[in-house]
Structures are given as C-alpha cells and as structure tokens.
Design an enzyme around this catalytic site. Sequence first.
Site, short mmCIF file in Angstrom:
data_model
loop_
_atom_site.label_atom_id
_atom_site.label_comp_id
_atom_site.label_asym_id
_atom_site.label_seq_id
_atom_site.Cartn_x
_atom_site.Cartn_y
_atom_site.Cartn_z
N PRO A 1 0.84 -1.21 0.00
CG PRO A 1 -0.65 -1.52 1.77
CD PRO A 1 0.61 -2.06 1.18
CB VAL A 2 1.12 4.26 -2.14
CG1 VAL A 2 1.78 3.43 -3.23
CG2 VAL A 2 -0.31 4.58 -2.50
CB SER B 1 5.03 1.55 -1.31
OG SER B 1 4.97 2.27 -2.47
CB SER B 2 8.85 5.14 -2.38
OG SER B 2 9.22 5.41 -1.05
CB ALA B 3 12.31 2.03 0.36
N GLY C 1 3.24 4.11 5.21
CA GLY C 1 4.39 3.74 6.04
C GLY C 1 4.84 2.32 5.85
CG ASP D 1 11.12 3.49 4.82
OD1 ASP D 1 11.21 3.39 6.06
OD2 ASP D 1 10.12 3.96 4.24
#
Length: 312
Positions: free
Chosen positions: A99-100, A106-108, A103, A150
Amino acid sequence: MISVNVPGKIILFGEHAVVYGRPAIAIPVHNIQAKVTISPIKSADEGSIYLDAPNVNISAWLHDLTEGQPLREAIQLTLNALNIHEFPAFQIKISSTIPVASGMGSSAAVSVALIRAVSIHLGNPLSIEQQSAYAFEVEKLHHGTPSGIDNNVVAHEKPIFYTRGEQPQIFIPGERMVFVIADTGIASQTAQAVEGVRERWVSDEDYYEAIFDQISELTVLAKRAINTGDNSTLGSLMNQNQVLLKALGVSSPEIEKLVQCAQSAGADGSKLSGAGQGGNIIALVPPSNETEVSNELKKAGATRIIVAEVSA
Ligand code: PMV
C-alpha cells in the site's frame, strides 16, 4: 527474463526519533511485495529502456520521463554505478502490492527492486549495501530528509536495528512475533509529518530532544526484549512508545482509536507505525489472538488488515 521481488516493511520502534540520530527497529513484511520484471525488446534502439508501471500510470520510454522522476532516477543511478550505457534494449515491468502512503516502504521497495533487477540483467549485480545506498538517494526525492531505515530494511529483507549513517545491525528474534497491521484509511504524508515535527523541535529543542532520548531508551530495551523473546515486555514498550509519539504530535484520533481497540482486544501492545497522522497502527498479538484482534480492529474502522510474522 529477470524477475525480482522485494518486501514491504513496518517500523516497530523509533520512527521520527531516527531522523534525529536515535536508533529505530524495522522488520520486513514479506506478504506484500514490489515486483520488477525485465525482458528484452527486439526492435528498439540499442540502450533504450521501456518502462511499464500501471500502478502509477506510467507507460513510456525512460528518456521521455522528466529528470528527477524517481523511477528514472533509480535506473539512471544504477547505469552510472555500473558505467554501462550501451546494451540491447529492454523493457521493465513494475508492480506492487505494498500500500502507498501508509508507512509500508512502498517507494523504497520499488527502488531496491529496480536497482537489483537492472544490475542483475546487465550482468553485474550490485551488493545489498549498494542497492540500499542508491535507493536512499531516490528516497530523498520522495521526502527531503529520510533517515535511511526504509531502504535498509527492504534491501536486507531482515529485521534491523538502525541508526542513521551507520550500517544496520541485522538480528534474529528469540521468539516468533505476530503483528496485526491495521490501516486508519487516512493517507500518511511522510514529508508533512516530518516537517511538522521539525517545526515543533525548532520552537522547543530541549523538550523534543528529551522525548527523542526517551524513545531511544525504549528502542534499546525493545531490541533486548526481541532478542530474548520477551513479547510481553515488548508489547508494554510499544505502548510507551505510542505515548511519546502522541507527545511529538504525530498521532490522531483515528490512530488512538485503533491503538486502544487492539489493546482491549488482547494485544500485547500497539502503536502507530511510520510517519503517523494517518497510515497504519501495529499490534503485537499472541498468535492465538490474531483473529480476535483483527476482527475487533475491522469493527473499529480499520480499512485493511495485514498480518506480519517474524520467525525466531
Ligand atoms: O512512514 P514512513 O514509512 O515513510 O516512515 C517514516 C519514518 C520517519 O521516521 C518518520 C521518517 C524517516 O525517514 O525515518
């Protein structure tokens, strides 16, 4: 064809304080993942890369993305690190079940998966430390002053004890740990939450430094409780960390409601996880109580439940 999966993550202790040099603990969450697949494209020009990332509505040649676009940046950093600029054209597919804005890293995870896959595809796999370091550069584009936790936890795919600027310490719990992660349904904006804490810290450094010190002490005790498998102490430390996160101003009525609900339903402890002001709460539960706690959290308004386990 190359296919790489990288897990999501959740922070157990020390969020926000970690930005100010205190330690934090994070674990990978293996049942949510970013996936990158690379395959050759025959007809295209040498050195060109096509990117297909339906989750973020991107379907384009890499050179057509604006400079500084995080996916482009992750690939560019990898090509520069390898010093490879001529290669048969290939296509990269990116998908993710992480899930974006909640926390969960997701981006890392997308960055690490991209860096790992591209370097393997080009025949020169970068080390885990390098993957993490380049993903950290991309994290800076998402939110200005990331601590680096992250990219480290998702690259190592193991529980870590992390202090900014240092190599993460990987550790193995003494006892199986089961966590119920419940979403408040409200997006957590990391940059905004971090900026809010900074403004308050600037206005009263002594007060906020004292809170960070207390969080740091809890985090050190938590590491010991995890190592010895003392889940009941660990739960109580989570509750104490939540009180301090509230004092930092990053909790919210929705978070408090779910945190209290988990505790009443029999969790050993619970707290927000990540930047806060929305996003997820995390509850440590005795394995026999997992269903009960999950059901109560749903009744209390949780919009999604993910169960994460760390084995001993
Ligand atoms: O919500 P997330 O996963 O982006 O985590 C934020 C954690 C902070 O400590 C608030 C910021 C950071 O960079 O460590």
